[in-house]
Design an enzyme around this catalytic site. Structure first.
Site, PDB file in Angstrom:
ATOM      1  N   SER A 124      49.776  51.518  41.367  1.00 16.93           N
ATOM      2  CA  SER A 124      50.547  51.565  42.303  1.00 16.93           C
ATOM      3  C   SER A 124      51.975  52.229  41.949  1.00 16.93           C
ATOM      4  O   SER A 124      52.098  52.121  40.555  1.00 16.93           O
ATOM      5  CB  SER A 124      51.061  49.882  43.009  1.00 16.93           C
ATOM      6  OG  SER A 124      52.055  50.124  43.666  1.00 16.93           O
TER       7      SER A 124
ATOM      8  N   TYR B 104      53.644  41.419  41.187  1.00 15.47           N
ATOM      9  CA  TYR B 104      52.814  42.594  41.468  1.00 15.47           C
ATOM     10  C   TYR B 104      53.337  43.878  40.782  1.00 15.47           C
ATOM     11  O   TYR B 104      52.640  44.495  39.959  1.00 15.47           O
ATOM     12  CB  TYR B 104      53.016  42.846  42.893  1.00 15.47           C
ATOM     13  CG  TYR B 104      52.128  44.035  43.610  1.00 15.47           C
ATOM     14  CD1 TYR B 104      50.760  43.833  43.719  1.00 15.47           C
ATOM     15  CD2 TYR B 104      52.516  45.154  43.549  1.00 15.47           C
ATOM     16  CE1 TYR B 104      49.955  44.856  43.979  1.00 15.47           C
ATOM     17  CE2 TYR B 104      51.903  46.225  43.981  1.00 15.47           C
ATOM     18  CZ  TYR B 104      50.634  45.914  44.347  1.00 15.47           C
ATOM     19  OH  TYR B 104      49.761  47.000  44.863  1.00 15.47           O
TER      20      TYR B 104
HETATM   21  P1  NAD Z   1      43.378  44.551  50.517  1.00 16.83           P
HETATM   22  O1  NAD Z   1      43.745  43.294  50.323  1.00 16.83           O
HETATM   23  O2  NAD Z   1      42.800  45.333  51.723  1.00 16.83           O
HETATM   24  O3  NAD Z   1      42.032  45.056  49.792  1.00 16.83           O
HETATM   25  C1  NAD Z   1      41.935  44.060  48.364  1.00 16.83           C
HETATM   26  C2  NAD Z   1      40.739  43.778  47.946  1.00 16.83           C
HETATM   27  O4  NAD Z   1      40.499  43.206  46.587  1.00 16.83           O
HETATM   28  C3  NAD Z   1      40.212  42.793  48.933  1.00 16.83           C
HETATM   29  O5  NAD Z   1      38.641  43.366  49.279  1.00 16.83           O
HETATM   30  C4  NAD Z   1      40.023  41.602  48.498  1.00 16.83           C
HETATM   31  O6  NAD Z   1      38.952  40.747  48.931  1.00 16.83           O
HETATM   32  C5  NAD Z   1      39.703  42.119  46.879  1.00 16.83           C
HETATM   33  N1  NAD Z   1      40.218  41.040  46.093  1.00 16.83           N
HETATM   34  C6  NAD Z   1      41.050  40.321  45.897  1.00 16.83           C
HETATM   35  N2  NAD Z   1      41.256  39.468  44.952  1.00 16.83           N
HETATM   36  C7  NAD Z   1      39.856  39.585  44.443  1.00 16.83           C
HETATM   37  C8  NAD Z   1      39.036  38.782  43.439  1.00 16.83           C
HETATM   38  N3  NAD Z   1      39.766  37.974  42.769  1.00 16.83           N
HETATM   39  N4  NAD Z   1      37.779  39.114  43.171  1.00 16.83           N
HETATM   40  C9  NAD Z   1      37.323  40.050  43.929  1.00 16.83           C
HETATM   41  N5  NAD Z   1      37.894  41.081  44.779  1.00 16.83           N
HETATM   42  C10 NAD Z   1      39.115  40.697  44.923  1.00 16.83           C
HETATM   43  O7  NAD Z   1      44.290  45.706  50.111  1.00 16.83           O
HETATM   44  P2  NAD Z   1      44.398  47.289  49.599  1.00 16.83           P
HETATM   45  O8  NAD Z   1      45.683  47.670  50.019  1.00 16.83           O
HETATM   46  O9  NAD Z   1      43.110  47.911  50.007  1.00 16.83           O
HETATM   47  O10 NAD Z   1      44.445  47.231  48.191  1.00 16.83           O
HETATM   48  C11 NAD Z   1      43.338  47.614  46.956  1.00 16.83           C
HETATM   49  C12 NAD Z   1      44.097  48.257  45.585  1.00 16.83           C
HETATM   50  O11 NAD Z   1      45.023  49.016  46.050  1.00 16.83           O
HETATM   51  C13 NAD Z   1      44.938  46.980  45.318  1.00 16.83           C
HETATM   52  O12 NAD Z   1      44.878  47.118  43.589  1.00 16.83           O
HETATM   53  C14 NAD Z   1      46.421  47.270  45.453  1.00 16.83           C
HETATM   54  O13 NAD Z   1      47.052  46.759  44.713  1.00 16.83           O
HETATM   55  C15 NAD Z   1      46.455  49.052  45.511  1.00 16.83           C
HETATM   56  N6  NAD Z   1      47.377  49.603  46.258  1.00 16.83           N
HETATM   57  C16 NAD Z   1      47.504  49.318  47.517  1.00 16.83           C
HETATM   58  C17 NAD Z   1      48.545  50.068  48.182  1.00 16.83           C
HETATM   59  C18 NAD Z   1      48.751  50.117  49.674  1.00 16.83           C
HETATM   60  O14 NAD Z   1      49.734  50.574  49.730  1.00 16.83           O
HETATM   61  N7  NAD Z   1      47.735  49.485  50.490  1.00 16.83           N
HETATM   62  C19 NAD Z   1      49.587  50.802  47.506  1.00 16.83           C
HETATM   63  C20 NAD Z   1      49.378  51.082  46.214  1.00 16.83           C
HETATM   64  C21 NAD Z   1      48.388  50.188  45.471  1.00 16.83           C
END
Ligand code: NAD
Length: 253
Positions: free
Chosen positions: A144, A157
């Site tokens: 991120s 985070y």
């Molecule tokens: P999201 O909440 O839709 O997806 C996160 C996924 O991780 C979900 O499928 C959840 O079930 C899974 N997860 C959580 N804990 C878990 C565990 N203990 N075991 C297995 N699976 C688990 O959110 P997202 O935005 O799709 O996030 C995906 C990645 O992208 C994350 O690492 C997040 O930090 C990163 N990210 C997202 C953004 C954004 O703006 N959406 C920005 C930067 C980074």
């Protein structure tokens, strides 16, 4: 260069594939003919997604229940894969939004166990399989922009994502000689389940105005960078922390 063609036929593990960016990356790979291995806690959602992805063109799509905070489950998951994958996408992640003064020990531990320890153990177990098979592979850590800068209310985070940046570099250093590339994709703000509530608030709307491109990212904004890191399109690239953020990291002070 056709980046999509380079993922065709590859075996790609995506953690946290049951929603958001994980579903998106798995779908992207499947659409280009990859074998996708979906891993998350919600097996019912993953099985439904796997069926969709087979219809969408995946060479194969399989679902595994995996909690990335469970070290034993990670070892069993990697051992159970019929063959060593070509690509590991460490995508599963959580956030516990709270001021540092109000962050509980349980929340801090959950964030670091999910966002840092899980990806580390998955990387190590996968690299061990690659070493045993005498081959290399590619790891894409979904980090991120909060691994480089900070924002209020997300200290645990941001700490976890900054730690991923160093993990990414350290593993890239140790494993480059084995043909294992380790890179991180660092998205800016992209609307998914993890942050949809926040962007509906006045603070969230104000944040969008501070993104130089004046909009949130869409999952597909990440596609080219994701495929560049995941495939052999850039074979001499390792240890890179690549922001894709509409210019957010260069926003004016
Ligand atoms: P999201 O909440 O839709 O997806 C996160 C996924 O991780 C979900 O499928 C959840 O079930 C899974 N997860 C959580 N804990 C878990 C565990 N203990 N075991 C297995 N699976 C688990 O959110 P997202 O935005 O799709 O996030 C995906 C990645 O992208 C994350 O690492 C997040 O930090 C990163 N990210 C997202 C953004 C954004 O703006 N959406 C920005 C930067 C980074």
């Amino acid at each position: 260069m056709d980046l999509g063609a380079r993922i065709a036929g590859k075996h790609v593990v995506v953690t946290g594939a049951s929603s958001g960016l994980g579903t998106h990356f798995a779908t992207l790979c499947a659409r280009h003919g990859a074998n996708v291995i979906l891993a998350a806690r919600r097996l019912d959602r993953l099985e439904a997604l796997a069926a969709d992805l087979r219809r969408a063109g995946a060479a194969s799509a399989t679902a595994y229940a995996l909690d990335v905070t469970d070290a034993d489950a990670i070892a069993s998951f990697v051992a159970a894969l019929p063959e060593a994958p070509d690509v590991l996408v460490n995508n599963a992640g959580i956030s516990a939004a709270a001021p540092a003064l109000d962050t509980s020990v349980a929340d801090f531990d959950a964030v670091t166990a999910t966002n840092l320890r899980g990806p580390f153990l998955l990387a190590v177990e996968t690299a061990r399989r690659w070493r045993a098979a005498g081959r290399g592979g590619s790891i894409v850590n979904i980090a991120s922009i909060l691994g480089l800068r900070v924002a209020g209310g997300v200290a645990s985070y941001a700490v976890s994502k900054a730690a991923i940046r160093q993990m990414n570099a350290a593993l890239a250093l140790e494993w480059a000689r084995f043909g294992i590339r380790v890179n991180a994709l660092a998205p800016g703000y992209i609307e998914t389940d993890i942050n949809a509530d926040f962007f509906a608030t006045p603070a969230g709307e104000a944040m969008v105005k501070r993104i130089p491109m004046r909009r949130l990212g869409r999952p597909e904004d990440l596609d080219a960078a994701f495929l560049l890191l995941a495939t052999d399109a850039a074979p001499w690239m390792t240890g890179v922390f690549l922001p894709v953020d509409g210019g957010h990291l260069v926003s004016g002070l």
